[in-house]
Design a protein around this motif. Structure first.
Motif, PDB file in Angstrom:
ATOM      1  N   MET A  32       0.816  -1.193   0.000  1.00 39.07           N
ATOM      2  CA  MET A  32       0.000   0.000   0.000  1.00 39.07           C
ATOM      3  C   MET A  32       0.861   1.260   0.000  1.00 39.07           C
ATOM      4  N   ASP A  33       1.942   1.247   0.780  1.00 43.40           N
ATOM      5  CA  ASP A  33       2.847   2.387   0.794  1.00 43.40           C
ATOM      6  C   ASP A  33       3.449   2.632  -0.582  1.00 43.40           C
ATOM      7  N   THR A  34       3.876   1.555  -1.232  1.00 42.43           N
ATOM      8  CA  THR A  34       4.440   1.695  -2.578  1.00 42.43           C
ATOM      9  C   THR A  34       3.386   2.170  -3.569  1.00 42.43           C
ATOM     10  N   GLY A  35       2.177   1.597  -3.475  1.00 43.52           N
ATOM     11  CA  GLY A  35       1.098   2.032  -4.357  1.00 43.52           C
ATOM     12  C   GLY A  35       0.719   3.473  -4.140  1.00 43.52           C
ATOM     13  N   TYR A  36       0.753   3.922  -2.884  1.00 43.73           N
ATOM     14  CA  TYR A  36       0.427   5.305  -2.560  1.00 43.73           C
ATOM     15  C   TYR A  36       1.434   6.251  -3.210  1.00 43.73           C
ATOM     16  N   ILE A  37       2.703   5.893  -3.144  1.00 40.96           N
ATOM     17  CA  ILE A  37       3.749   6.714  -3.744  1.00 40.96           C
ATOM     18  C   ILE A  37       3.586   6.774  -5.258  1.00 40.96           C
ATOM     19  N   LEU A  38       3.362   5.602  -5.886  1.00 37.12           N
ATOM     20  CA  LEU A  38       3.210   5.557  -7.337  1.00 37.12           C
ATOM     21  C   LEU A  38       1.993   6.353  -7.796  1.00 37.12           C
ATOM     22  N   ALA A  39       0.871   6.214  -7.069  1.00 39.32           N
ATOM     23  CA  ALA A  39      -0.351   6.923  -7.451  1.00 39.32           C
ATOM     24  C   ALA A  39      -0.181   8.430  -7.312  1.00 39.32           C
ATOM     25  N   ALA A  40       0.490   8.873  -6.246  1.00 41.69           N
ATOM     26  CA  ALA A  40       0.707  10.304  -6.055  1.00 41.69           C
ATOM     27  C   ALA A  40       1.638  10.863  -7.120  1.00 41.69           C
ATOM     28  N   CYS A  41       2.649  10.105  -7.486  1.00 33.84           N
ATOM     29  CA  CYS A  41       3.559  10.557  -8.543  1.00 33.84           C
ATOM     30  C   CYS A  41       2.829  10.655  -9.877  1.00 33.84           C
ATOM     31  N   LEU A  42       1.944   9.701 -10.145  1.00 32.16           N
ATOM     32  CA  LEU A  42       1.139   9.753 -11.367  1.00 32.16           C
ATOM     33  C   LEU A  42       0.270  11.004 -11.380  1.00 32.16           C
ATOM     34  N   GLY A  43      -0.316  11.352 -10.237  1.00 35.15           N
ATOM     35  CA  GLY A  43      -1.120  12.563 -10.166  1.00 35.15           C
ATOM     36  C   GLY A  43      -0.310  13.816 -10.429  1.00 35.15           C
ATOM     37  N   ASN A  44       0.914  13.856  -9.904  1.00 33.64           N
ATOM     38  CA  ASN A  44       1.745  15.040 -10.107  1.00 33.64           C
ATOM     39  C   ASN A  44       2.235  15.179 -11.540  1.00 33.64           C
ATOM     40  N   LEU A  45       2.194  14.098 -12.315  1.00 36.41           N
ATOM     41  CA  LEU A  45       2.522  14.196 -13.735  1.00 36.41           C
ATOM     42  C   LEU A  45       1.526  15.068 -14.489  1.00 36.41           C
ATOM     43  N   HIS A  46       0.354  15.238 -13.926  1.00 34.69           N
ATOM     44  CA  HIS A  46      -0.698  15.995 -14.602  1.00 34.69           C
ATOM     45  C   HIS A  46      -0.276  17.424 -14.887  1.00 34.69           C
ATOM     46  N   CYS A  47       0.548  18.001 -14.002  1.00 31.86           N
ATOM     47  CA  CYS A  47       0.975  19.385 -14.202  1.00 31.86           C
ATOM     48  C   CYS A  47       1.874  19.525 -15.422  1.00 31.86           C
ATOM     49  N   CYS A  48       2.503  18.431 -15.867  1.00 29.80           N
ATOM     50  CA  CYS A  48       3.315  18.464 -17.086  1.00 29.80           C
ATOM     51  C   CYS A  48       2.454  18.351 -18.338  1.00 29.80           C
ATOM     52  N   LEU A  49       1.300  17.700 -18.217  1.00 28.89           N
ATOM     53  CA  LEU A  49       0.460  17.440 -19.375  1.00 28.89           C
ATOM     54  C   LEU A  49      -0.473  18.595 -19.699  1.00 28.89           C
ATOM     55  N   ASN A  50      -0.810  19.420 -18.703  1.00 28.37           N
ATOM     56  CA  ASN A  50      -1.728  20.530 -18.937  1.00 28.37           C
ATOM     57  C   ASN A  50      -1.290  21.460 -20.063  1.00 28.37           C
ATOM     58  N   PRO A  51      -0.010  21.858 -20.139  1.00 27.12           N
ATOM     59  CA  PRO A  51       0.378  22.750 -21.243  1.00 27.12           C
ATOM     60  C   PRO A  51       0.137  22.142 -22.616  1.00 27.12           C
ATOM     61  N   PHE A  52       0.361  20.841 -22.761  1.00 27.43           N
ATOM     62  CA  PHE A  52       0.162  20.200 -24.054  1.00 27.43           C
ATOM     63  C   PHE A  52      -1.326  20.072 -24.380  1.00 27.43           C
TER      64      PHE A  52
END
Length: 364
Positions: A289-309
């Motif tokens: 769960m700890d690993t999944g939490y980290i991966l899911a949060a990192c995936l969410g933070n990728l969104h700020c890179c995709l908004n400009p495109f």
């Protein structure tokens, strides 16, 4: 609320499995976190370094290009400018969280509060601005109501100012409860709500986030772009390829938001139940769960890179302004492109037809 780089360090004593009974605030965990911490020390610094570079370049480019034409910006373009600014504020804090993940928090107590609050302000602002953009497009295309284009830009400024102020108020708990403290043997930037109020604060803030930071914006975007898509599909314009491209862009906006943030919300909900003792204790499940939490949060933070495109770089109008800006800076390729007649440059723009027939929508 999760802060990038530190997993989930809301301090929460739970008498059902608390190994330090009698201590007001327990900062230890009953299971060995070494495996998840080892993963965090490598994965997060690498990922956040990449997100920082891409997000800084993409959002910085959007802010720089749109800022040159402030007086000529339409309402949606103004929202996109604020969206890029919010994402830019988010990415500038990522190196600090990456450094914490690689080692520990070494930036002091004040920086912990300031950077933690800044992350939440930019995070909520970005998500709420996405909702504003979709609703503005819904009004102007489906209902042909251009509230902000009737030469009253103060309405846009007032809306954005109110949104930023509201998000700043949401960060007040971070200013109050964030501390630089020892967690699992190392210094971390963590929330400490106190032994008596931990459960109430954690459950309340996380439920607020699930509703206002995910479900509500997703509902607004989904409904707005669905209605826009139906309007485009029912129009009898000859510009069918452009309409299909507009539908693809709008579908991508909703899909990317859903794919980036749904895993995080699911894992956060399960992690909250786990920390409150609603789920049984199991060290192997806790590590996953700890690993999944980290991966899911990192995936969410990728969104700020995709908004400009999604909102800027995909549109012909923004590309035109970008090349004009680069041409003014002396870029040979941009100068050559700017020499092409404007009618040809706009050939690939995305146009949608409103009921009144006079509302154009380009992906900026």
């Amino acid at each position: 609320m999760y802060f990038p780089g530190n997993g989930s360090y809301d301090v929460l004593p739970n008498s059902s499995y608390d190994p330090c009974d009698g201590v007001a605030v327990c900062l230890s965990q009953p299971c060995d976190p070494s495996s998840s911490l080892a993963f965090t020390r490598v994965f997060i610094p690498v990922l956040y370094s990449a997100v920082f570079l891409v997000g800084l370049l993409g959002n910085g480019l959007v802010v720089g290009v749109l800022s040159r034409s402030l007086r000529r910006l339409a309402a949606t373009e103004m929202y996109v400018l604020h969206l890029a600014a919010a994402d830019l504020l988010l990415v500038v804090g990522l190196p600090f969280w990456a450094a914490e993940s690689a080692n520990e928090w070494v930036f002091g107590h004040a920086a912990c509060k300031l950077l933690g609050a800044l992350y939440n302000v930019s995070f909520y602002s970005s998500i709420y601005l996405l909702g504003c953009i979709s609703f503005d497009r819904y009004l102007s295309i489906v209902h042909a109501v251009e509230l902000y284009k009737r030469r009253r830009p103060w309405r846009v400024y007032l809306s954005c100012s109110a949104l930023w102020l509201f998000c700043l108020l949401l960060a007040v708990p971070d200013f109050v409860f964030l501390h630089s403290m020892r967690v699992n043997g190392s210094q971390k930037c963590a929330h400490n709500y106190g032994a008596n109020n931990s459960k109430g604060w954690i459950v309340g803030l996380r439920c607020f986030y699930h509703v206002t930071g995910f479900l509500l914006p997703l509902g607004v975007m989904g409904y707005s772009y669905l209605k826009i898509g139906l309007t485009l599909a029912q129009s009898h314009s000859s510009q069918r390829p452009r309409e299909r491209r507009a539908l693809k862009v709008m579908a991508a906006v909703v899909a990317v938001f859903f794919l980036c943030w749904t895993p995080y919300n699911v894992v956060m909900f399960l992690e909250t139940l786990h920390r409150l003792g609603a789920l049984g204790r199991d060290c192997s499940a806790e590590g996953r769960m700890d690993t999944g939490y980290i991966l899911a949060a990192c995936l969410g933070n990728l969104h700020c890179c995709l908004n400009p495109f999604l909102y800027a770089l995909a549109g012909a109008k923004f590309r035109s302004r970008m090349f004009e800006c680069l041409g003014a800076l002396g870029c040979p390729f941009a100068r050559q492109w700017c020499s092409v007649p404007r009618s040809q440059r706009q050939r690939h723009s995305v146009v949608t037809i409103s009921e009144s027939g006079d509302t154009s929508y380009s992906a900026f």
